[in-house]
Structure formats: structure tokens, C-alpha cells
Design an enzyme around this catalytic site. Sequence first.
Site, PDB file in Angstrom:
ATOM      1  CG  ASP A 202      -1.584   1.186   1.502  1.00  0.00           C
ATOM      2  OD1 ASP A 202      -1.620   2.063   0.608  1.00  0.00           O
ATOM      3  OD2 ASP A 202      -2.384   1.213   2.511  1.00  0.00           O
TER       4      ASP A 202
ATOM      5  CD  GLU B 112      -4.974   3.582  -2.550  1.00  0.00           C
ATOM      6  OE1 GLU B 112      -5.678   4.596  -2.218  1.00  0.00           O
ATOM      7  OE2 GLU B 112      -3.764   4.209  -2.865  1.00  0.00           O
TER       8      GLU B 112
HETATM    9 MG    MG Z   1      -4.310   4.913   2.281  1.00  0.00          MG
END
Ligand code: MG
Length: 639
Positions: free
Chosen positions: A25, A200
Site C-alpha cells: 500500500d 485501493e
Molecule cells: Mg491509504
Amino acid sequence: MALLQIAEPGQFAAPHQHKLAAGIDLGTTNSLVASVLSGMAVTLPDAAGRHLLPSVVRYAAEGVVVGDEAKLAAVEDPLNTVQSVKRLMGRGLADLKTLGSTLPYDIAYREVGEGREPGAVSLDGSGAVPRIRTRSGEVTPVEVSAEILKTLARRAEQSLGGELTGVVITVPAYFDDAQRQATKDAARLAGLNVFRLLNEPTAAAVAYGLDQRAEGVHAVYDLGGGTFDISILRLHRGVFEVMSTGGDSALGGDDFDRALAQWIMAQAGLGEDLDPVMQLRLTRLATGIKEQLSSVESAEIHLELPNGGRWQGSIDRETFNGLIDPLIAKTLAACRRALRDAGVTAEEIEDVVMVGGSTRVPRVRERVKELFRAEPRVDVDPDRVVAIGAAIQADVLAGNKPDEEMLLLDVISLSLGMETMGGLVERIVPRNTTIPVARAQEFTTFKDGQTALALHVVQGERDLVSDCRSLARFELRGIPPMVAGAARIRVTFEVDADGLLNVTALEETSGVKAGVVVKPSYGLSDSEVERMLRDSIAHAEDDMAARRLREEQVEAERVTEALRAALAQDGDQLLDAGERAGIEQALKHLVETAASQNHLSIKRAREALEKVCEPYVERRMNTSVRQAMAGHKLDEFES
Ligand code: MG
Ligand code: ADP
């Protein structure tokens, strides 16, 4: 030698078969790395036990420092400490004018030079690339991101005890081509093999196992440090389709900190004109208080004042909620817009997944619950949920789960198109389109009486078929003979959840059909995809010139073809010998010029021919009108 089966297939992977893979991430404020260990996706800590790596890179005198240490140095060494670099990824000069004022570091602008440097391509053609001036020289956003990726990859390799075969890196759903490409470039610079970029919100949904469900619409509410993103996803046959995205690129936990800091300043009787060090100390204090208030009802505040004195006070959650309510209201407005864009109501949302450190704030959860009238999902740590989903996906893509059906292709990586006259590509499904997808386009015949059509399916970003990858060829036969341009052939491209492309061609007036199935991603490695994209950027100008030339050649051929057919039909009746010779000469000139490489001279030759033909065309039109009127009385046509 007999083989002894010691586990159910797929239940057990011998250590040497297990390929090391990680999910990353790459956040604006914090970044994380996760991996699947003994069937469980977990985030990996550093030697000091910290999971979150602040996305801060400092170019220090002694070398590059990434993470907490860099963040601490931001006060003393702001110009050499790069924060929030994600905001600059894939951005050109024009975008930076809007972002520039909020960036603390020194940006240099420079034209794209010869050769390609990392991050030096701006796809929008603006030509200028942001470079950050540091004591180690100028660095590009891609290089800064590569430092963060390197740090995380090193961490993963140390804790997994081997080299990573590949990674999945997450990007915001709204990231465009340039931003995605910049992220891939950063990974390449860090020496990583990118299995795939994953949106995401999709990663968060995977972490919750929502992809294992049948169907449904889900919302992913992501409130991080400096950004807010809302995504509405639809799960359809095992694939997430992004129905809409929305948010605010300048709204997040940092704004909560600022609101609280201002409140403290007012309480402590401090003026607005604080020096930067005091300002930063106050913000850090506010961040700490805010985070405490997520788990306790009230917090004590101890502040060292600029004059050396101290101020002491406290704040309860109610008061804090009052400070942040207007900010939360903004996120809810963006949620309503995203719902509207997706064409769904709040009630139709099955799961609301909470992502980002700021969704730990109880008030945020309350207000989100009110809007969606459902308890938001918070059981997977909101800081880590994106990295965890990416790790699950990386594990599948590394081939560690052979019986896993899930192949989460959420976008197609290269455009799919058809060859048209002159060896040109007509793009039908542009790259990055979410799948499954179906797109149709109409084509027609080129010649009178044409009864078959050759169809050629290609993949790539270039304008000429010869520069793209050929995927399949097939023929549509049995088209009833018609004049050129009368047939209506509908070509449909359908990419299903497995990434399989199905192309069908249907002649609509007669109903004749033909089709072919191809697998577009087959045999194409990521590096090939990258090369093809890079080529398309590098050759954009050549392509445009080539396209113009081919278009003129096709047009010349079409005119030639039509004129020959007309002359054969009625040239003898309608033209005298002189006129005929004039036309033949202009026609001959066009045919000769069409073979040249100059689109302008072809165009001129065609226009000259059209001019010579004008009287003939007029006479033909009159004859056809006369023929149409034959048998009718003239007054029938007056009205
Ligand atoms: Mg984030
Ligand atoms: P990004 O996605 O932008 O990289 P994160 O998801 O890591 O950001 O979120 C960082 C934000 O979350 C910061 O503003 C931080 O203060 C906030 N945050 C982290 N933990 C808490 C908590 N317990 N309570 C409130 N806010 C928190």
C-alpha cells in the site's frame, strides 16, 4: 518409486514451491507491506516492530533515509525531506500549478529532454516534469517513491527470508494512465516485478472477502491523512467493477489536526503568527490528542509555550466532534454524489468498508453509519486493510493457490481494436477499462457488391496495425451484395471476467454472423506491456503522420473505386470524349500520387479530380432524379 500423498492438493505447499510475494500500500501519508504467511495475510513490521512506514523520504548528508526518522527531521530539514510525494506522481507542470502552493519543497521545472529518464514523460504533452531540488541533486517523484518501495521490499525480503518474485501495488481508483505508469516506473526503479496494480478500494474489498460473494454493490470509504476517497464497487461474476469514485484530494486527518490545533491555540491564548517549529510542534501535539480521543472520552493537553511557559488544559470527545463535524459533512456530501453517479441508493449498498487511519475516529463511523443506515465494516484494521488485500492478490498471482479460480482482472492493460482500411487501428476497448466489458462499433463495406469482410483483432496503443500485436483474424462471409457503405456490420468486443475476449461481427440487414474467442493477456508479460505503452508515447508524432497518410490513401482509393464504377455505368452516355479524357487523366494522377508518402499531395490530387468531375457528378444526379421521377406527374413533387 511410489509417491505418497501427504496433504490434499492445494491445502499444502511445500516451502520450496511457495513463491514469495507481497502486497504494497503506497500511501500518501503512510505505506505498508503485507504477505500471506501460512494462509493468513499479515502486514510486516520493521525491526522495531512498526508496521506503518511514514511516506517520507529525506535526502540527508549521510544518505537516503525513509520513514519515521525522515519524518522527525522534517522540521529541521524541510527542503531535503519529501512528504506526500504521491500527489506528484504522473503529474505535469499544469497540475502542479494547482498543487504547488501546498508543497514545502523546492520544485524545478524542466523540459523533457532526449532519452527517457524515470518519470520524465508527461503523458499530457505539457512537456515539463517536476523535479525536487535536494542536497543530493534533483529527484523526480518516481525516484522518491522508488525509495519507499525499496525500503518496504527490503523489509519483506528480510522477514520472509528470500527474494520476492513479485508484488501487487495499490493505487487510488481514480489514478489515470500517467499516474499508474509512474507508479509502475517507481517499482521498476526499485527493482521490483509488478504482478499488477490494484485499485485501493478493490484491495480493501478483497481483504474482507467480498469477492467470494455472489453479487452486490459495496462502498469503500477511505479517509487517510490528506485525502478522502469514496468508491462504489459492483461485484459481478467475481470481478469488481468501479461504478463511481469521488472524494476530496485535500481532506483528511491532517485537517482534523489543524482544526484541533487552532482550538488549542485559541484556548491557550496564542496568536496566529507562530514560527514554523512551534506550528509543527502544535500540529504533532494535536495529532496525538486526536488519536487518543478515538479510544478515550477526554484527553489532557500539555503545551510548551514559545515564551518558555506551559499551558495545560483538556478536551472531551464532544468538543472535538464539534470541531470536525463540518469536515465529516464534506465527506458525506461526496458519498451522496458518488452514489448518484453510480445510480444506486444508500440502501442498495451491501457493505460499507472503512479504510484509512482517520476512520478510527468514532464520530466518523457514526456519521457514515447514519448515511448508509448500516454498520460500517471495521473488523480488519483500517490502516492495514489495503495492504492485506494486495497481499492476498499477490499470493494468487504468484501461483501459490493453484485451485483458486479468482483472477481479479479489474482493468485491461492494453487497448483492443480492429484493423480498418489502410492498416489503421480503430480502438474499441481502451486500456484501463474495467472488465467485464462489452463495446460495439459499426463498420461498413468498402466496395460495391462486397460479400465478405476480413476482420483483424489487435492489441496495443499505436495507430498502425503493424506496430500492434495481432490477436486474431476471422472472416465474415455471406454478406448480401450491396453498394459500398450500405452494409451495417456491428462488431462487438466482449471481455469477460477471466479476461477472455470474444469478438463477434453481425451484418445487421441480413443477420449473418461470425465470431472468434481470444485471450488478450496470454503470453504478454508486464514488461512487454510497458514497452508497448512506452513506444506509443515515443511514437505519438510518427503515428499521427502515418495515420494522416493512410487516411488520405484510403480516401483516394475510395474515390477511385467509386469513379471507376460510375464511369463503367454511364460514362459513355454522359461525357463527351474531351471531358472523359480530362477525368481519366486526373484519375491517373491520383492513382500515381496515392503511392507516394506525402499526404498533402494525395489530398491535392484527389481534390483536383473531384473538381474535374463536378459537371459529371451533377449530370449523374440529374439523371437519377429524372429516373426517380419517371412515371410520376410533375405536380406530385410540388408541395
Ligand atoms: Mg491509504
Ligand atoms: P494515507 O492513506 O493517506 O497514507 P492513513 O490511512 O495511514 O493515510 O491515515 C493516516 C491518518 O490517520 C493520519 O491523519 C492519522 O493521524 C490518522 N490516524 C491514525 N490512527 C488514528 C486514530 N487512532 N484516531 C484518529 N486518527 C488516526
